[in-house]
Design an enzyme around this catalytic site. Structure first.
Site, short mmCIF file in Angstrom:
data_model
loop_
_atom_site.label_atom_id
_atom_site.label_comp_id
_atom_site.label_asym_id
_atom_site.label_seq_id
_atom_site.Cartn_x
_atom_site.Cartn_y
_atom_site.Cartn_z
N ASP A 11 8.78 -41.74 -1.97
CA ASP A 11 9.50 -42.57 -1.00
C ASP A 11 10.71 -41.84 -0.43
O ASP A 11 11.05 -42.01 0.74
CB ASP A 11 9.93 -43.89 -1.64
N ARG B 147 8.73 -49.32 -14.57
CA ARG B 147 9.28 -49.71 -13.27
C ARG B 147 8.92 -51.17 -12.99
O ARG B 147 7.74 -51.54 -13.02
CB ARG B 147 8.72 -48.81 -12.16
N HIS C 200 -4.28 -41.80 0.67
CA HIS C 200 -4.23 -42.61 -0.56
C HIS C 200 -5.27 -42.11 -1.56
O HIS C 200 -4.96 -41.92 -2.75
CB HIS C 200 -4.49 -44.09 -0.22
N ARG D 217 -3.40 -1.11 -6.55
CA ARG D 217 -2.53 -2.29 -6.51
C ARG D 217 -2.84 -3.12 -7.74
O ARG D 217 -3.90 -2.96 -8.36
CB ARG D 217 -2.77 -3.10 -5.24
N MET E 147 -5.48 -7.51 8.91
CA MET E 147 -4.85 -6.65 9.92
C MET E 147 -5.70 -5.41 10.16
O MET E 147 -6.81 -5.29 9.63
CB MET E 147 -3.42 -6.31 9.50
N GLY F 214 -8.27 -7.59 4.93
CA GLY F 214 -9.06 -7.77 6.15
C GLY F 214 -8.35 -8.48 7.27
O GLY F 214 -8.95 -8.69 8.34
N ARG G 101 -3.31 2.89 8.71
CA ARG G 101 -3.66 1.66 7.99
C ARG G 101 -2.45 0.74 7.87
O ARG G 101 -1.33 1.19 7.68
CB ARG G 101 -4.16 1.99 6.58
N TYR H 75 13.94 -34.18 -17.26
CA TYR H 75 12.48 -34.22 -17.42
C TYR H 75 11.80 -34.39 -16.07
O TYR H 75 12.43 -34.80 -15.08
CB TYR H 75 12.06 -35.36 -18.36
N SER I 280 15.77 -41.94 -12.10
CA SER I 280 14.49 -41.25 -11.93
C SER I 280 14.25 -41.14 -10.43
O SER I 280 14.27 -42.14 -9.71
CB SER I 280 13.36 -42.04 -12.60
N LYS J 225 0.83 -1.20 0.00
CA LYS J 225 0.00 0.00 0.00
C LYS J 225 0.87 1.26 0.00
O LYS J 225 0.64 2.19 -0.78
CB LYS J 225 -0.93 0.00 1.22
N GLY K 208 12.31 -40.99 -7.22
CA GLY K 208 11.01 -41.31 -6.64
C GLY K 208 10.82 -40.47 -5.38
O GLY K 208 11.11 -40.92 -4.27
N THR K 209 10.38 -39.25 -5.56
CA THR K 209 10.37 -38.30 -4.43
C THR K 209 9.34 -38.62 -3.37
O THR K 209 9.45 -38.13 -2.25
CB THR K 209 10.16 -36.87 -4.94
N CYS L 187 9.82 -38.86 -11.07
CA CYS L 187 8.51 -39.46 -11.36
C CYS L 187 7.61 -39.48 -10.12
O CYS L 187 6.53 -40.06 -10.15
CB CYS L 187 8.67 -40.87 -11.91
#
Length: 911
Positions: A800, A646, A468, A352, A109, A107, A98, A883, A795, A29, A797-798, A863
């Site tokens: 696990d 896999r 799941h 803004r 603060m 709204g 303000r 990728y 690859s 602001k 396996g984020t 993946c």
């Protein structure tokens, strides 16, 4: 001896000293008020107390040294500019105080208006407002002044001194009731004088002191209240939800008051330079004559369309339109504007870059490119994957007839309608008949996959956003509402109860995966035009739909700019085909375990129960042609594109009945004297394979090493399918991925057997098969240099990697304590939704760097669920992966974010 001078830190800036680029220091602001001031627009004079002052105040519990003197100096300059003094009894200057953080927190603060009024200056304000000559209105001015005073006491008491707001409201209601009136505007000056006295008594009762009469004390206390509101419960909750850092603090803007409630030639309004809902160009906004801004917010009077201002005050209207055009050209974006007209004089109170819907974001970005205000890189920067995802889900067309009976967690967006079913088998059965179904469960498990695929949507009474049901539904682009604990689900009786009503199998329900709302009956659904475009059924060159044209244009630019390729997680030919239509450049994860469900489960049971090599070979021989046919179907759909397959990953006992259920069935059958030899053998096998923590047990590569022939059968099926496709003129590019490797020796053992089978099957077909691994065990990430010697690709396996990195199971922890971690700010967002860059991300970075150091041509991808998360995609671009792979439905989101990552990274590659 030299004297070291202390340079006083600057905590206060006049509007003329700032600009729009100082949002970190002056808040949004304050920075925009400064920018408008420097543009020469009519902004009431004022000054901004910086976010740094707030940060120091919150850290120490007191105002920074020097702040009071700086405020005094800037206040004196403001008084000179206005020709009035704060709270002067004869001609008072009043100010608003303000909040204004870097990021808009509407709204959340505090604000205090009319600071400077007291028992003496209220009389001067009335005299000031009355005017002179024929336009003089002493009665109206008197009412205005006392109304302003009662508003100050009410706002100051509630905001600054924590007086319960309802006490002021009750006092106001008592006066209106006594007068027999309904609206505040019907109160006269005498009513308001009495109300001021009543408010003062309330103030004293709760604070133990009189309402402060010293204007500077009012100002200082109001400033502290705004600082304190940064840590108010609602502000903390909002920041957590919007991922706004708690360390930023808020600036405070002290602005000379201008009044829109001085008569019919005054008023207040809000304007947008374009429609924030659709992006359409035109005049959008609301105006309220003879009112202050809080009257518009409170909704106590009906506003009129902004266009009506032309009839009421054409000069101010024309000036406003000119300013709106100037601001939009200057900011090169949709602007949200607040203004006040005080007796025919237009004042700009705020501007803004305006919030907008996802659809408007794309449309406006495209328009601004056409107008030459921004280029396509900037257009790509201004939209995001979360907005695109919103546009891809169908939505309900609601009206007053439809009321939600319960609400759960909106786990996967969209609108779904169908008959209630309680089992996966029933869902498949009815879907085969062409009926739409909603699968209702307490919670889902892998056995429910076929039913989830068949259903329009999934509704569970347990679980959350990473349960799941939620994860699988999001991956399929399927609507899901989870954790609807108001539902009493009785699966054996095939019914659930909610809000005193019983819903039986076959009854129709509608679920909203965005809001979590659940409706009884059929709510009309509107399909997504954007999905029709991605599916190829809506031609962007021949449609009048501005949104589709904008999406097409921006997506095309994203594809030109991105370096990251985007693949899909797909396990069937149908999924592969859809992924390709959505722009996937291959399959990054084909989960073979999903091919063993349904009717094939019996063959897996035979494999597990086999007691001899011959029995095992027969079971594997029966599975081989089925697996081969699966891969042929997928390779054909992905003709010419890589397909990462896999090998079977989950523990084998997931393909067997639950231990407790099987034990009970055997005991009951024995009691009846039935022949249970086969069931007893199955029970013995289940007991033999039972694990307390199967996620950390016999699964992945360990299965391939312990169950002779299992991986060999899969490798043979993959390779034979590729050779068959080659004979048919289809180019298959299989990549075999070995899961859960933690030591290079595991991969070397599996690879040796796989290479022998591949060489035997490929012959002179020309088919090339790559062999790599899934990095999902922390040790694998830390020994990536060794593993890369035996792998042609990694690859990540984020999913696990996150579980093992944090040491908790996704299926267990969300309902147990994630809510508390989010509440305490330990998590800003679930690490299963967006990658934990500091921990899990560091493992990815280490593995990428050390893997490439050992094998420069190593192909790197991801993946896990994070492959389709917008923020995570930027990280994967940064660390140099080749990728990302995600569910087919999220492929366009990943494509867009990969393009955004390229244009937002200095020195990024472009294609």
């Amino acid at each position: 001896m030299a004297v070291q001078e202390t340079v006083e830190r600057k905590y206060v800036y006049d509007f003329a000293e700032g600009n729009k680029d100082l949002k970190d220091l002056l808040g949004g602001k304050g920075a925009n008020l400064a920018e408008m001031t420097n543009l020469g627009l009519p902004v009431p004079p004022g000054f901004t107390i910086t976010t740094e002052a707030c940060q120091e105040y919150l850290a120490t519990g007191r105002e920074p040294d020097g702040l009071a003197d700086q405020v005094a100096a800037h206040l004196a300059a403001l008084e000179r500019a206005m020709g009035r003094c704060l709270g002067d009894p004869d001609d008072p200057l009043l100010v608003s105080v303000r909040s204004g953080a870097k990021f808009s927190m509407p709204g959340m603060m505090e604000t205090v208006l009319n600071v400077g009024l007291n028992d003496r200056s209220v009389v001067g304000l009335a005299r000031q407002a009355a005017g002179s000559g024929e336009q003089a209105d002493p009665a109206g001015a008197d009412r205005f002044a006392w109304d302003s005073y009662r508003r100050l006491i009410q706002m100051f008491g509630k905001t600054v001194c924590e007086v319960p707001g309802e006490e002021f409201e009750h006092a106001l209601d008592d006066v209106k009731r006594a007068r027999g009136i309904r609206d505040d505007v019907e109160l006269d000056a005498d009513d308001l004088r009495g109300l001021v006295d009543a408010y003062k008594k309330i103030f004293r009762k709760h604070t133990g002191r009189d309402f402060p009469q010293e204007p500077r004390e009012q100002l200082d206390l109001a400033v502290r209240a705004v600082f304190d509101s940064w840590n108010a419960e609602r502000a903390v909750l909002y920041r957590r939800q919007e991922r706004i850092p708690a360390s930023l603090g808020t600036a405070v803007n002290v602005v000379a008051m201008v009044f829109g409630n001085l008569g019919p030639d005054s008023g207040t309004g809000v304007a947008f330079t374009r429609d924030p809902a659709s992006g359409a160009q035109g005049i959008y906004g609301d105006y309220l004559a003879n009112a202050q801004g809080e009257d518009v917010v409170a909704g106590i009077r009906n506003t009129i369309p902004l266009q009506e201002l032309e009839r009421l005050d054409k000069r101010s209207y024309d000036e406003l339109l000119d300013i709106m055009a100037r601001l939009e050209r200057h900011y090169r974006d949709l602007c949200d504007i607040e203004f006040t007209i005080e007796r025919g004089k237009l004042w700009m109170l705020q501007t803004r870059v305006g919030k907008r819907t996802a659809a408007a974001a794309f449309v406006i970005a495209g328009q601004l490119v056409d107008e030459g205000l921004i280029d396509l890189d900037e257009a790509l920067h201004r939209v995001n994957g979360a907005q695109l995802a919103q546009l891809m889900f169908p939505r309900f067309q609601l009206d007053h007839e439809f009321q939600a009976v319960a609400r759960g967690i909106g786990a996967s967006p969209g609108a779904a309608v169908g008959q209630v079913v309680f089992t996966s088998a029933r869902a498949v059965e009815l879907a085969a008949e062409g009926k739409r179904v909603i699968l209702v469960r307490r919670e889902t498990n892998p056995d429910d996959l076929q039913g989830m695929i068949a259903a329009q949507g999934i509704l569970t009474s347990r679980g959350g956003k990473t349960s799941h049901a939620a994860v699988v539904a999001r991956g399929m682009g399927k609507t899901c509402v989870s954790g609807a604990d108001a539902l009493e689900v009785d699966v054996p009786a095939r019914r659930f109860t909610v809000a005193g009503q019983t819903v039986a199998e076959g009854d129709v329900v509608s679920i909203d995966g965005t809001t979590g709302n659940i409706y009884l009956g059929e709510v009309p659904v509107m399909p997504s035009e954007v999905v029709q475009y991605f599916e190829g059924t809506l031609d962007p060159e021949r449609t009048d739909d501005a949104l589709v044209r904008a999406v097409h244009r921006i997506m095309g630019h994203a594809d030109q700019r991105r370096r990251l390729a985007v693949r899909a997680n797909a396990d069937t030919g149908a999924d592969a085909a859809r992924a390709r239509r959505f722009g996937a450049q291959g399959i990054g994860l084909c989960r073979t375990e999903h091919m063993f469900l349904g009717e094939r489960r019996e063959l897996v049971e035979r494999l597990i129960l086999a007691r001899t090599d011959d029995e095992r070979e027969k079971a594997l021989a029966a599975l081989l042609p089925l697996q081969r046919a699966d891969f042929v179907e997928i390779f054909r759909e992905m003709d010419g594109l890589p397909v990462t397959v896999r090998l079977i990953d989950p523990p084998l006992h997931e393909f067997l009945p639950p231990l407790e259920q099987l034990a009970v069935n055997v005991a009951v059958a024995q009691e009846r004297g039935e022949d249970v030899a086969q069931e007893e053998a199955l029970l013995a096998a289940v007991r033999r394979m039972h694990e307390e923590n199967p996620m950390l047990g016999l699964r992945g590569v360990r299965l391939g090493l312990v169950i002779p022939g299992l991986f060999a059968m899969q490798v043979r099926a993959i390779t034979e399918a590729a050779v068959q496709c080659a004979r048919d003129g289809v180019t298959a590019r299989p990549e075999i991925m070995v899961p859960l490797v933690g030591a290079v020796q595991e991969l070397e053992t599996v690879r040796a057997e796989a290479e022998r089978i591949i060489a035997e099957v490929v012959g002179g077909s020309g088919v090339e098969v790559l062999i790599g691994t899934m990095i999902e065990v922390p040790r694998a990430a830390l020994t990536a240099g060794q593993i890369a010697e035996a792998a042609q690709f990694f690859s990540f396996g984020t999913n696990d990697l996150t579980q093992m990195g944090w040491g908790f199971s996704r299926d267990d922890v969300e309902g147990a304590f994630f809510w508390r971690y989010l509440e305490l700010g330990i998590f800003g967002i679930s690490p299963f939704e967006s990658l934990d860059r500091d921990g899990v991300g560091r493992l990815v970075r280490i593995a990428a760097e050390e893997g490439r150091a050992a094998r420069p041509d190593l192909k790197l991808g991801v993946c896990g669920e994070h492959g389709g998360d917008p923020d995570s995609v930027h990280f994967f671009h940064e660390v140099g992966l080749d990728y990302v792979s995600c569910s087919p439905f999220r492929v366009p989101v990943a494509r867009l974010e990969a393009g955004r990552a390229a244009v937002e990274t200095t020195g990024s590659d472009s294609r």
